[in-house]
Design a protein around this motif. Structure first.
Motif, short mmCIF file in Angstrom:
data_model
loop_
_atom_site.label_atom_id
_atom_site.label_comp_id
_atom_site.label_asym_id
_atom_site.label_seq_id
_atom_site.Cartn_x
_atom_site.Cartn_y
_atom_site.Cartn_z
N TRP A 63 0.83 -1.22 0.00
CA TRP A 63 0.00 0.00 0.00
C TRP A 63 0.86 1.26 0.00
O TRP A 63 0.44 2.30 -0.51
CB TRP A 63 -0.96 -0.03 1.19
N ASP A 64 2.07 1.16 0.54
CA ASP A 64 2.98 2.29 0.49
C ASP A 64 3.28 2.67 -0.96
O ASP A 64 3.30 3.85 -1.32
CB ASP A 64 4.29 1.94 1.22
N GLU A 65 3.46 1.66 -1.80
CA GLU A 65 3.76 1.92 -3.21
C GLU A 65 2.51 2.29 -3.99
O GLU A 65 2.56 3.14 -4.88
CB GLU A 65 4.42 0.69 -3.84
N LYS A 66 1.39 1.70 -3.67
CA LYS A 66 0.15 1.97 -4.43
C LYS A 66 -0.15 3.46 -4.49
O LYS A 66 -0.46 4.02 -5.55
CB LYS A 66 -1.03 1.22 -3.80
N TYR A 67 -0.11 4.11 -3.34
CA TYR A 67 -0.51 5.51 -3.32
C TYR A 67 0.65 6.46 -3.62
O TYR A 67 0.45 7.67 -3.70
CB TYR A 67 -1.17 5.84 -1.97
N ARG A 68 1.85 5.90 -3.80
CA ARG A 68 2.96 6.72 -4.27
C ARG A 68 2.95 6.77 -5.80
O ARG A 68 2.98 7.85 -6.40
CB ARG A 68 4.30 6.15 -3.79
N SER A 69 2.89 5.61 -6.45
CA SER A 69 2.87 5.57 -7.92
C SER A 69 1.51 5.96 -8.48
O SER A 69 1.41 6.53 -9.57
CB SER A 69 3.28 4.19 -8.43
N ASP A 70 0.41 5.63 -7.74
CA ASP A 70 -0.93 6.12 -8.08
C ASP A 70 -1.30 5.85 -9.54
O ASP A 70 -1.85 6.71 -10.23
CB ASP A 70 -1.00 7.62 -7.78
N ARG A 71 -1.01 4.63 -10.01
CA ARG A 71 -1.20 4.36 -11.44
C ARG A 71 -2.63 3.96 -11.80
O ARG A 71 -3.31 3.28 -11.05
CB ARG A 71 -0.22 3.28 -11.92
N ILE A 72 -3.01 4.37 -12.98
CA ILE A 72 -4.34 4.12 -13.53
C ILE A 72 -4.60 2.62 -13.69
O ILE A 72 -3.71 1.85 -14.03
CB ILE A 72 -4.48 4.85 -14.89
#
Length: 457
Positions: A325-334
């Protein structure tokens, strides 16, 4: 019945039937003989299954489900650790867990107390936790049939709650409660960014979960992955090719079954005529806790060892979700659904409903690989089993040659379902492997330290 299983009503009926059968089984499995019967290791799985049932009812999101399992299992483990040389307390080992105070009285059965500790923790943390009371009553009846009198059961329950209360204090300090004070998360503007998808357009799930204290990771970004393939609307770009791979995939029957079996979306919406019907399902973590119970039973583990395995798998789920989840909302990819509808086909609809959070990394790929790494350590890399976890949800069973086999299938199911690009899957697997190996290395170091102290004593 479609590939996603039965309707919500049928599922609820099936769940009640299974729980009824379990209660009867608990009561009649051992009748009084004048001697106390040891508690079966499978009773740990009874608790986690009951927790799963409540999570399905409450629509508990995947990261939060991992948190519930972890603290409940930790409560049970710490009860046993109060009188165990082989499995020492996790105090001084887990982040922020400095000490566990032992009661000044003995329990007539530490396994019994461990179960009561688990139910007490789950009951206090889960929204529908009050439903654990009925389970506790049926479990107490079973303990009576195994030769324990009312006073012994009461003492065991008090012992379990004494340990559970300390774990609940530990849980309350992990910063999860502070999330409710953070500003409401708003999707970022601009091309290539995640945006809520139909049909529910649900709000993003746990955008601040990376602020929660992990159990064993040094930080949420300890294993910060490579950035995702950058978004581009250029037909010659690498991202465009990833998008086309999802769109152009023509699945066979087997691939569709795999996608459905590993869907694990806690709440999906199905169109029925002019109505939208909510379909509740098990979470990814719930699926792997079920697999853990299957493995423990097949291997014939004793209670204490099964409690350790469940605890480490559950903590792996929690740390795996925090890392992902740390990466999910950092990269925020479509998500593929959003991109494909805009750039390839406005009518595109994936087989699985797109989850309400950014695409990269794949959460299921991450935590499935973490779980597989941990379970392979305890049971071996060639441990075959039949996965019956989804049977009660109308999805049948599947056979696996190993935990890695299952985790690879869970990972690729995200491509089949149309909800992830391939780089999010493979790098999610890489992330999960790192988390799992880190947890095992830390645990081994903890055991080595304890053994060295025993030798020096």
């Amino acid at each position: 019945m479609n590939l996603k299983g039965k309707s919500l009503i049928k599922r609820n009926l099936a769940t009640r039937l299974v729980m009824g059968i379990m209660v009867v089984s608990l009561f009649f499995s051992c009748q009084p003989t004048g001697e106390k019967k040891p508690l079966p290791a499978e009773s740990i799985g009874w608790v986690t299954e009951k927790m799963t049932d409540l999570m399905v009812h409450d629509i508990t999101n995947p990261p939060l489900a991992g948190r519930f399992y972890a603290y409940a299992c930790l409560s049970g483990y710490e009860v046993l650790a109060t009188n165990s040389e082989g499995n020492p307390s996790f105090s001084g080992f887990l982040n922020g867990l400095d000490s566990i105070t032992q009661p000044d009285w003995e329990s007539p059965s530490l396994p019994m107390s461990a179960i009561f500790a688990m139910t007490h923790t789950a009951g206090a943390m889960q929204p529908s936790g009050s439903e654990m009371e009925a389970f506790e009553l049926s479990f107490a009846d079973s303990c009576s049939s195994w030769g324990y009198d009312e006073q012994e059961i009461s003492r065991a329950k008090t012992y379990g709650k004494f340990i559970s209360s300390q774990i609940l204090e530990y849980a309350n300090a992990d910063r999860y409660r502070e999330i409710s004070n953070y500003p409401r998360y708003q999707p970022s503007p601009g091309e290539g960014k995640w945006y809520p998808t139909p049909p529910g357009y649900f709000a993003p799930v746990e955008p601040y979960f990376n602020t929660v204290r992990p159990f064993l990771l040094s930080s949420s970004d300890q294993f910060k992955p490579k950035p995702p393939v950058p978004f581009s609307s250029n037909p010659d770009s690498e991202f465009y090719k990833l998008m086309q791979e999802v769109y152009e995939l023509e699945m066979n029957k087997e691939q569709r079954e795999i996608a459905a079996f590993w869907d694990c979306n806690p709440f999906a919406l199905e169109e029925t005529g002019h109505l939208m019907v909510g379909v509740k399902q098990i979470s990814p973590g719930g699926h792997w806790m079920g697999i853990t119970d299957i493995a423990c039973q097949k291997a014939g583990l004793e209670f204490e060892e099964a409690m350790k395995v469940n605890s480490i798998v559950a903590m792996g789920l929690m740390d795996g979700f925090i890392s992902c989840w740390d990466e999910k909302y950092r990269s925020d990819r479509i998500r593929p659904e959003t991109a494909i509808r805009k750039y390839l086909d406005p009518s595109y609809k994936p087989m699985l409903q797109t989850p309400p959070f950014p695409e990269y990394l794949s959460g299921h790929s991450t935590i499935s690989t973490t779980s597989a790494v941990i379970l392979s350590h305890f049971f071996g890399e060639k441990f075959s089993y039949t996965d019956t976890v989804e049977e009660k949800y109308g999805l049948g069973t599947r056979d696996y040659e190993s935990f890695l086999h299952a985790s690879e299938e869970a990972s690729i199911s995200r491509l089949y379902g149309g909800i992830h690009y391939m780089d999010a899957i493979t790098r999610g697997q890489d992330q999960g492997k790192k988390v799992g190996e880190w947890i095992l290395a830390k645990h081994q170091a903890h055991l080595d330290k304890r053994n060295a102290l025993l030798v020096n004593d």
